[in-house]
Design a protein around this motif. Structure first.
Motif, PDB file in Angstrom:
ATOM      1  N   GLU A 199       0.813  -1.211   0.000  1.00 47.35           N
ATOM      2  CA  GLU A 199       0.000   0.000   0.000  1.00 47.35           C
ATOM      3  C   GLU A 199       0.853   1.270   0.000  1.00 47.35           C
ATOM      4  OE1 GLU A 199      -3.279  -0.269  -0.311  1.00 47.35           O
ATOM      5  OE2 GLU A 199      -2.958  -2.440  -0.327  1.00 47.35           O
ATOM      6  N   GLY A 200       2.159   1.125  -0.177  1.00 51.14           N
ATOM      7  CA  GLY A 200       3.027   2.295  -0.197  1.00 51.14           C
ATOM      8  C   GLY A 200       2.652   3.273  -1.288  1.00 51.14           C
ATOM      9  N   SER A 201       2.820   4.571  -1.021  1.00 51.94           N
ATOM     10  CA  SER A 201       2.390   5.598  -1.972  1.00 51.94           C
ATOM     11  C   SER A 201       3.311   5.712  -3.183  1.00 51.94           C
ATOM     12  CB  SER A 201       2.291   6.953  -1.266  1.00 51.94           C
ATOM     13  OG  SER A 201       3.546   7.292  -0.686  1.00 51.94           O
ATOM     14  N   GLU A 202       4.562   5.261  -3.036  1.00 48.36           N
ATOM     15  CA  GLU A 202       5.489   5.315  -4.164  1.00 48.36           C
ATOM     16  C   GLU A 202       6.388   4.082  -4.137  1.00 48.36           C
ATOM     17  OE1 GLU A 202       8.093   8.716  -3.837  1.00 48.36           O
ATOM     18  OE2 GLU A 202       7.775   8.783  -1.666  1.00 48.36           O
ATOM     19  N   PRO A 212      22.198   6.757   7.311  1.00 48.65           N
ATOM     20  CA  PRO A 212      21.937   5.329   7.498  1.00 48.65           C
ATOM     21  C   PRO A 212      20.486   5.005   7.150  1.00 48.65           C
ATOM     22  CG  PRO A 212      21.919   6.421   9.624  1.00 48.65           C
ATOM     23  CD  PRO A 212      22.315   7.464   8.614  1.00 48.65           C
ATOM     24  N   LEU A 213      20.288   3.826   6.570  1.00 48.56           N
ATOM     25  CA  LEU A 213      18.974   3.413   6.071  1.00 48.56           C
ATOM     26  C   LEU A 213      18.512   2.159   6.798  1.00 48.56           C
ATOM     27  CD1 LEU A 213      16.673   3.474   3.900  1.00 48.56           C
ATOM     28  CD2 LEU A 213      18.210   2.133   2.437  1.00 48.56           C
ATOM     29  N   ALA A 214      17.250   2.159   7.202  1.00 49.39           N
ATOM     30  CA  ALA A 214      16.637   0.970   7.790  1.00 49.39           C
ATOM     31  C   ALA A 214      15.462   0.549   6.917  1.00 49.39           C
ATOM     32  CB  ALA A 214      16.155   1.242   9.213  1.00 49.39           C
ATOM     33  N   LEU A 215      15.550  -0.635   6.325  1.00 48.09           N
ATOM     34  CA  LEU A 215      14.471  -1.187   5.515  1.00 48.09           C
ATOM     35  C   LEU A 215      13.646  -2.122   6.393  1.00 48.09           C
ATOM     36  CD1 LEU A 215      16.517  -2.027   2.289  1.00 48.09           C
ATOM     37  CD2 LEU A 215      14.937  -0.102   2.605  1.00 48.09           C
ATOM     38  N   VAL A 216      12.339  -1.907   6.425  1.00 55.03           N
ATOM     39  CA  VAL A 216      11.456  -2.625   7.351  1.00 55.03           C
ATOM     40  C   VAL A 216      10.569  -3.572   6.558  1.00 55.03           C
ATOM     41  CG1 VAL A 216       9.833  -2.390   9.265  1.00 55.03           C
ATOM     42  CG2 VAL A 216      11.452  -0.534   8.771  1.00 55.03           C
ATOM     43  N   LEU A 217      10.660  -4.867   6.885  1.00 59.72           N
ATOM     44  CA  LEU A 217       9.920  -5.905   6.167  1.00 59.72           C
ATOM     45  C   LEU A 217       8.893  -6.551   7.082  1.00 59.72           C
ATOM     46  CD1 LEU A 217      13.122  -7.438   4.664  1.00 59.72           C
ATOM     47  CD2 LEU A 217      11.293  -6.551   3.236  1.00 59.72           C
ATOM     48  N   GLY A 218       7.689  -6.809   6.539  1.00 59.07           N
ATOM     49  CA  GLY A 218       6.632  -7.461   7.306  1.00 59.07           C
ATOM     50  C   GLY A 218       6.457  -8.905   6.894  1.00 59.07           C
ATOM     51  N   CYS A 232       7.294   4.311  10.658  1.00 57.85           N
ATOM     52  CA  CYS A 232       8.299   4.465   9.606  1.00 57.85           C
ATOM     53  C   CYS A 232       8.272   5.876   9.028  1.00 57.85           C
ATOM     54  CB  CYS A 232       8.058   3.456   8.481  1.00 57.85           C
ATOM     55  SG  CYS A 232       8.402   1.748   8.938  1.00 57.85           S
ATOM     56  N   SER A 233       9.430   6.377   8.623  1.00 56.13           N
ATOM     57  CA  SER A 233       9.501   7.698   7.995  1.00 56.13           C
ATOM     58  C   SER A 233       8.798   7.704   6.648  1.00 56.13           C
ATOM     59  CB  SER A 233      10.967   8.104   7.800  1.00 56.13           C
ATOM     60  OG  SER A 233      11.692   8.055   9.002  1.00 56.13           O
ATOM     61  N   VAL A 234       8.936   6.593   5.907  1.00 48.95           N
ATOM     62  CA  VAL A 234       8.374   6.455   4.566  1.00 48.95           C
ATOM     63  C   VAL A 234       7.824   5.037   4.428  1.00 48.95           C
ATOM     64  CG1 VAL A 234       8.857   6.558   2.082  1.00 48.95           C
ATOM     65  CG2 VAL A 234      10.135   8.031   3.645  1.00 48.95           C
ATOM     66  N   VAL A 235       6.727   4.890   3.708  1.00 50.96           N
ATOM     67  CA  VAL A 235       6.219   3.560   3.357  1.00 50.96           C
ATOM     68  C   VAL A 235       6.233   3.462   1.833  1.00 50.96           C
ATOM     69  CG1 VAL A 235       4.299   1.934   3.458  1.00 50.96           C
ATOM     70  CG2 VAL A 235       4.788   3.425   5.419  1.00 50.96           C
ATOM     71  N   ALA A 236       6.944   2.489   1.307  1.00 49.63           N
ATOM     72  CA  ALA A 236       7.115   2.335  -0.139  1.00 49.63           C
ATOM     73  C   ALA A 236       6.746   0.922  -0.551  1.00 49.63           C
ATOM     74  CB  ALA A 236       8.549   2.655  -0.541  1.00 49.63           C
ATOM     75  N   ARG A 237       6.559   0.731  -1.841  1.00 49.50           N
ATOM     76  CA  ARG A 237       6.182  -0.589  -2.359  1.00 49.50           C
ATOM     77  C   ARG A 237       7.222  -1.066  -3.363  1.00 49.50           C
ATOM     78  NH1 ARG A 237       3.161   3.189  -5.219  1.00 49.50           N
ATOM     79  NH2 ARG A 237       3.248   2.944  -7.491  1.00 49.50           N
ATOM     80  N   LEU A 238       7.194  -2.356  -3.613  1.00 50.16           N
ATOM     81  CA  LEU A 238       8.017  -2.964  -4.650  1.00 50.16           C
ATOM     82  C   LEU A 238       7.089  -3.373  -5.789  1.00 50.16           C
ATOM     83  CD1 LEU A 238      10.315  -5.250  -2.458  1.00 50.16           C
ATOM     84  CD2 LEU A 238      11.002  -3.149  -3.623  1.00 50.16           C
ATOM     85  N   ASP A 239       7.168  -2.685  -6.899  1.00 50.23           N
ATOM     86  CA  ASP A 239       6.309  -2.989  -8.044  1.00 50.23           C
ATOM     87  C   ASP A 239       6.933  -4.067  -8.913  1.00 50.23           C
ATOM     88  OD1 ASP A 239       4.233  -1.360  -7.430  1.00 50.23           O
ATOM     89  OD2 ASP A 239       4.798   0.274  -8.787  1.00 50.23           O
ATOM     90  N   MET A 240       6.137  -5.063  -9.291  1.00 49.44           N
ATOM     91  CA  MET A 240       6.584  -6.139 -10.170  1.00 49.44           C
ATOM     92  C   MET A 240       5.931  -5.982 -11.545  1.00 49.44           C
ATOM     93  SD  MET A 240       8.609  -8.013  -8.330  1.00 49.44           S
ATOM     94  CE  MET A 240       9.147  -6.470  -7.610  1.00 49.44           C
TER      95      MET A 240
END
Length: 268
Positions: A199-202, A212-218, A232-240
């Motif tokens: 559901e990430g906006s981008e 430093p970067l923290a990637l958060v996986l559910g 989270c600072s940002v919520v993003a998606r992985l588009d396939m």
């Protein structure tokens, strides 16, 4: 007494007394020892000076191979037939003739993290195969640490260690009680915390990442919990681009790490 009634005995290398044999399944609680098996898991543990090995069981072939490769066992091993390790681990465990009982590795504190690179945060991912595969990918991408919760996560032992193929000794695991509070602390420490959610906006590739970067996986299916997403600072998606739009969480971790490492210039 017939042969089936006799309990197997284990001869300790060097002939010093008797041994109780390898630990039986079920001894994988947080307070107990870490059970490590398989060539990569055990040899990586033997090479890690931070890992205290309590007991080591080897088949004759495995002991010979360790000697040929000049790998120091650090303690005197117990030589057992392969079936005895099979009996303790179960028929599906590919142990390659090596089984170790070791002290768990210590969990570092969040404030010990350096202000560079990538950290992975796992939100209730419970499958040890997935977490082990994520650890292996994390080691390949030089991830600084993996943050996970004390509850609703697999123990760093057994199947997880085997799936990690030695990476358990290379990537620190930071265990926290409350993930949302841990994310708040990472935010305060200057991390850009990016939650991965359908559901990430981008897309993740479109997010301007920084160190430093923290990637958060559910977890698969449920994804990120609401409080985790909100922290989270940002919520993003992985588009396939293909017909299947979602990935196994361990595969999603690889893709996210590749995108993050590429954008941050860590692939050189």
């Amino acid at each position: 007494m017939n042969d089936r009634d006799r309990k197997p005995r284990f001869a300790r290398g060097g002939g010093k007394g008797r041994d109780r044999g390898p630990p039986r399944r079920g001894r994988e609680s947080g307070d107990g020892p870490a059970i490590l098996y398989g060539w990569h898991s055990v040899t990586a543990a033997l090479a890690n000076p931070e890992r205290k090995i309590r007991k080591l069981w080897l088949t004759e072939n495995a002991a010979r191979r360790l000697a040929d490769d000049k790998i120091d066992t650090r303690i005197e091993p117990t030589i057992v037939p392969p079936r005895e390790i099979d009996d303790r681990l179960g028929p599906d465990a590919v142990h390659q003739g090596l089984l170790a009982e070791a002290d768990p590795l210590e969990s570092p504190d969040l404030d010990s993290l350096t202000q560079d690179g990538i950290v992975l945060v796992l939100d209730q991912i419970t499958d040890p195969h997935n977490v082990g595969a994520i650890l292996r990918s994390a080691a390949a991408f030089n991830v600084k640490a993996i943050v996970t919760t004390a509850r609703h996560s697999p123990e760093a032992t057994g199947v997880l260690a085997k799936s990690a193929s030695g990476a358990l000794e290379l990537v620190p695991i930071i265990t926290v009680t409350n993930l949302a509070r841990a994310l708040d602390e990472l935010n305060d420490l200057g991390f850009l915390t990016v939650g991965l959610d359908s559901e990430g906006s981008e897309t993740l590739a479109a997010v301007p990442l920084r160190q430093p970067l923290a990637l958060v996986l559910g977890a698969e299916g449920s994804g990120l919990r609401r409080l985790t997403r909100d922290t989270c600072s940002v919520v993003a998606r992985l588009d396939m681009p293909g017909a299947i739009k979602s990935l196994n969480v361990s595969n999603a971790a690889v893709l996210a790490l590749y995108i993050g490492a590429s954008q941050l210039g860590l692939m050189r």
